[in-house]
Each structure stands twice: as structure tokens, then as C-alpha cells.
Design a protein around this motif. Structure first.
Motif, PDB file in Angstrom:
ATOM      1  N   ALA A 189      16.271   1.683  13.593  1.00  0.00           N
ATOM      2  CA  ALA A 189      15.742   2.949  13.059  1.00  0.00           C
ATOM      3  C   ALA A 189      16.379   3.320  11.722  1.00  0.00           C
ATOM      4  O   ALA A 189      16.829   4.442  11.517  1.00  0.00           O
ATOM      5  CB  ALA A 189      15.891   4.072  14.077  1.00  0.00           C
ATOM      6  N   GLY A 190      16.435   2.358  10.811  1.00  0.00           N
ATOM      7  CA  GLY A 190      16.904   2.628   9.459  1.00  0.00           C
ATOM      8  C   GLY A 190      18.315   2.189   9.153  1.00  0.00           C
ATOM      9  O   GLY A 190      18.744   2.260   8.007  1.00  0.00           O
ATOM     10  N   HIS A 191      19.050   1.709  10.138  1.00  0.00           N
ATOM     11  CA  HIS A 191      20.444   1.326   9.898  1.00  0.00           C
ATOM     12  C   HIS A 191      20.601  -0.098   9.376  1.00  0.00           C
ATOM     13  O   HIS A 191      21.704  -0.507   9.021  1.00  0.00           O
ATOM     14  CB  HIS A 191      21.284   1.553  11.151  1.00  0.00           C
ATOM     15  N   ASP A 192      19.508  -0.844   9.323  1.00  0.00           N
ATOM     16  CA  ASP A 192      19.488  -2.117   8.612  1.00  0.00           C
ATOM     17  C   ASP A 192      18.047  -2.398   8.208  1.00  0.00           C
ATOM     18  O   ASP A 192      17.111  -1.890   8.805  1.00  0.00           O
ATOM     19  CB  ASP A 192      20.125  -3.265   9.398  1.00  0.00           C
ATOM     20  N   MET A 193      17.895  -3.155   7.131  1.00  0.00           N
ATOM     21  CA  MET A 193      16.581  -3.435   6.544  1.00  0.00           C
ATOM     22  C   MET A 193      16.568  -4.857   6.000  1.00  0.00           C
ATOM     23  O   MET A 193      17.622  -5.443   5.765  1.00  0.00           O
ATOM     24  CB  MET A 193      16.302  -2.471   5.373  1.00  0.00           C
ATOM     25  N   ILE A 194      15.356  -5.370   5.766  1.00  0.00           N
ATOM     26  CA  ILE A 194      15.200  -6.677   5.125  1.00  0.00           C
ATOM     27  C   ILE A 194      14.711  -6.433   3.698  1.00  0.00           C
ATOM     28  O   ILE A 194      13.759  -5.689   3.469  1.00  0.00           O
ATOM     29  CB  ILE A 194      14.208  -7.570   5.894  1.00  0.00           C
TER      30      ILE A 194
ATOM     31  N   GLY B  29       0.806  -1.209   0.000  1.00  0.00           N
ATOM     32  CA  GLY B  29       0.000   0.000   0.000  1.00  0.00           C
ATOM     33  C   GLY B  29       0.842   1.262   0.000  1.00  0.00           C
ATOM     34  O   GLY B  29       2.070   1.202  -0.063  1.00  0.00           O
ATOM     35  N   ARG B  30       0.146   2.397   0.126  1.00  0.00           N
ATOM     36  CA  ARG B  30       0.786   3.717   0.108  1.00  0.00           C
ATOM     37  C   ARG B  30       0.346   4.591   1.271  1.00  0.00           C
ATOM     38  O   ARG B  30       0.873   5.667   1.465  1.00  0.00           O
ATOM     39  CB  ARG B  30       0.415   4.441  -1.189  1.00  0.00           C
ATOM     40  N   GLU B  31      -0.658   4.128   2.028  1.00  0.00           N
ATOM     41  CA  GLU B  31      -1.290   4.987   3.033  1.00  0.00           C
ATOM     42  C   GLU B  31      -0.521   5.063   4.340  1.00  0.00           C
ATOM     43  O   GLU B  31      -0.388   6.127   4.927  1.00  0.00           O
ATOM     44  CB  GLU B  31      -2.725   4.525   3.309  1.00  0.00           C
ATOM     45  N   LYS B  32      -0.030   3.939   4.826  1.00  0.00           N
ATOM     46  CA  LYS B  32       0.619   3.909   6.135  1.00  0.00           C
ATOM     47  C   LYS B  32       2.102   4.258   6.003  1.00  0.00           C
ATOM     48  O   LYS B  32       2.738   3.992   4.987  1.00  0.00           O
ATOM     49  CB  LYS B  32       0.453   2.526   6.795  1.00  0.00           C
ATOM     50  N   THR B  33       2.648   4.840   7.042  1.00  0.00           N
ATOM     51  CA  THR B  33       4.056   5.251   7.057  1.00  0.00           C
ATOM     52  C   THR B  33       4.970   4.093   6.658  1.00  0.00           C
ATOM     53  O   THR B  33       5.883   4.253   5.867  1.00  0.00           O
ATOM     54  CB  THR B  33       4.441   5.767   8.459  1.00  0.00           C
ATOM     55  N   TYR B  34       4.715   2.913   7.240  1.00  0.00           N
ATOM     56  CA  TYR B  34       5.544   1.733   6.984  1.00  0.00           C
ATOM     57  C   TYR B  34       4.839   0.743   6.063  1.00  0.00           C
ATOM     58  O   TYR B  34       4.647  -0.418   6.400  1.00  0.00           O
ATOM     59  CB  TYR B  34       5.957   1.063   8.296  1.00  0.00           C
ATOM     60  N   SER B  35       4.435   1.216   4.891  1.00  0.00           N
ATOM     61  CA  SER B  35       3.970   0.356   3.803  1.00  0.00           C
ATOM     62  C   SER B  35       5.074   0.369   2.754  1.00  0.00           C
ATOM     63  O   SER B  35       5.895   1.300   2.734  1.00  0.00           O
ATOM     64  CB  SER B  35       2.683   0.910   3.187  1.00  0.00           C
ATOM     65  N   ILE B  36       5.094  -0.614   1.857  1.00  0.00           N
ATOM     66  CA  ILE B  36       6.209  -0.658   0.906  1.00  0.00           C
ATOM     67  C   ILE B  36       6.274   0.587   0.016  1.00  0.00           C
ATOM     68  O   ILE B  36       7.351   0.961  -0.418  1.00  0.00           O
ATOM     69  CB  ILE B  36       6.279  -1.973   0.089  1.00  0.00           C
ATOM     70  N   CYS B  37       5.154   1.249  -0.206  1.00  0.00           N
ATOM     71  CA  CYS B  37       5.168   2.517  -0.948  1.00  0.00           C
ATOM     72  C   CYS B  37       4.730   3.682  -0.058  1.00  0.00           C
ATOM     73  O   CYS B  37       4.289   4.723  -0.541  1.00  0.00           O
ATOM     74  CB  CYS B  37       4.282   2.430  -2.192  1.00  0.00           C
TER      75      CYS B  37
ATOM     76  N   ILE C 123      11.102  -4.786   2.680  1.00  0.00           N
ATOM     77  CA  ILE C 123       9.807  -5.226   3.216  1.00  0.00           C
ATOM     78  C   ILE C 123       9.722  -5.232   4.733  1.00  0.00           C
ATOM     79  O   ILE C 123       8.629  -5.349   5.268  1.00  0.00           O
ATOM     80  CB  ILE C 123       9.448  -6.636   2.703  1.00  0.00           C
ATOM     81  N   CYS C 124      10.853  -5.169   5.422  1.00  0.00           N
ATOM     82  CA  CYS C 124      10.834  -5.153   6.886  1.00  0.00           C
ATOM     83  C   CYS C 124      11.801  -4.104   7.389  1.00  0.00           C
ATOM     84  O   CYS C 124      12.931  -4.010   6.889  1.00  0.00           O
ATOM     85  CB  CYS C 124      11.267  -6.496   7.469  1.00  0.00           C
ATOM     86  N   ASP C 125      11.337  -3.348   8.376  1.00  0.00           N
ATOM     87  CA  ASP C 125      12.254  -2.451   9.056  1.00  0.00           C
ATOM     88  C   ASP C 125      12.793  -3.174  10.285  1.00  0.00           C
ATOM     89  O   ASP C 125      12.287  -4.215  10.688  1.00  0.00           O
ATOM     90  CB  ASP C 125      11.591  -1.120   9.402  1.00  0.00           C
TER      91      ASP C 125
END
Length: 174
Positions: A124-129, A89-97, A118-120
Motif C-alpha cells: 500500500a505505497g511502502h514500495d514501488m517499481i 493514461g490519466r483516467e484510472k486511479t492506478y494509471s501512470i498519470c 509503473i507498478c504498485d
């Protein structure tokens, strides 16, 4: 809905149903039109197992938040941790878009443009999945990797596909 991927998986104690999860992660269930538009925007075909999970719950914080590794990362010597799974989606802060979604991590934080984040993680942004399409092409079945900004965006292989990644998540106590 008939399950193709998570038939034998027990989702008890998987999702964290907090107000934070509702506010910043969980999107409405994605229909085919939304999925197609997200895939076009990102330039990648999303894995069927990811789409299936997002039709069960479209994003959210997780209680099963650790994945074992054989090598150390900036997080720990023997595992990585995730905060939540980004919904389609695009609506939520932590959606893929969403505001802090996949494209944000690539454009603003300099993460490699090798797929869909796809995963935080708790850093706080220093690594991601990442759903990593670098070996399979933009419409293939991506591997799941941990990308570590602290180690010059080093990739650590986690799972051959998204379903295997989800099934391999454990709680901290495990």
C-alpha cells in the motif's frame, strides 16, 4: 498488431481479470497522441516494450506478481511482489498519470524523482517499481528497480529493461 518484444511470451494466466482491475487499472488502449502527452507530462520517453504491452492490455492486476531477488527487501528475503502494472493514461486511479500514479508517489510520498513508477506493490505505497532513468537519461532505456520506502528509498536492481522484468515475473507458487 505485430509484436517486437513479447513474441515468445505466453500471457496465459498473466493478467488478473477482476472487477477491481477493470475499475482502477485498465485504461483504453493508448494512441500515439496520448503517449506523447504522457511522456511530455512525466518528462521521460517511455520504453517501447512498455508501450507495446500497454497496447495488448493497458494496465491491470497481475497473477504473475513475484520477481526473484538476490537480496532481501522489506517484502521478503528472496523476491519482491507487485499488485498491478499501471497503464498509460490519466483516467484510472492506478494509471501512470492517475490519482495514485507516478507523480503522486514522488510528490506526496517522497519517492526519488528518477523516472516513472509503473507498478504498485501489496504494501500500500511502502514500495514501488520504477523505470529508473538515472543511468540512461530521460530518453534512454531505463532499468527496472524496486524502491523501498521502508529502507530509506533504497533501490534494488531487478532487470536491465521492462521486457526482461515482465518475462521474469512468476506466480507465488513458482
Amino acid at each position: 498488431m505485430e509484436l517486437h518484444f513479447f513474441k515468445d511470451f505466453d500471457f496465459t494466466n498473466f493478467w488478473n481479470e477482476s472487477t477491481y482491475s477493470q475499475r482502477d487499472y485498465i485504461e483504453e488502449f493508448p494512441d500515439d497522441k496520448l503517449i506523447t502527452s504522457i511522456e511530455e507530462e512525466l518528462g521521460y520517453k517511455l520504453p517501447a516494450s512498455y508501450i507495446e504491452l500497454m497496447r495488448i492490455q493497458n494496465g491491470g492486476l497481475v497473477d504473475k506478481d513475484s520477481f526473484p531477488t538476490t537480496i532481501g527487501t522489506s517484502w521478503a528475503e528472496d523476491h519482491i511482489a507487485i499488485t498491478g502494472i499501471m497503464g498509460i493514461g490519466r483516467e484510472k486511479t492506478y494509471s501512470i498519470c492517475g490519482e495514485l500514479g507516478s507523480q503522486f508517489m514522488i510528490e506526496e510520498w517522497g519517492y526519488p524523482n528518477d523516472g516513472v513508477y509503473i507498478c504498485d506493490c501489496p504494501s500500500a505505497g511502502h514500495d514501488m517499481i520504477l523505470l529508473d532513468y538515472s543511468k540512461c537519461g530521460k530518453s534512454g532505456e531505463p532499468e527496472v528497480v524496486h524502491v523501498d520506502q521502508e529502507y530509506e528509498y533504497k533501490k534494488t536492481f531487478l532487470a536491465k529493461d521492462f521486457e526482461t522484468f515482465i518475462k521474469g515475473l512468476k506466480t507465488d507458487e513458482d
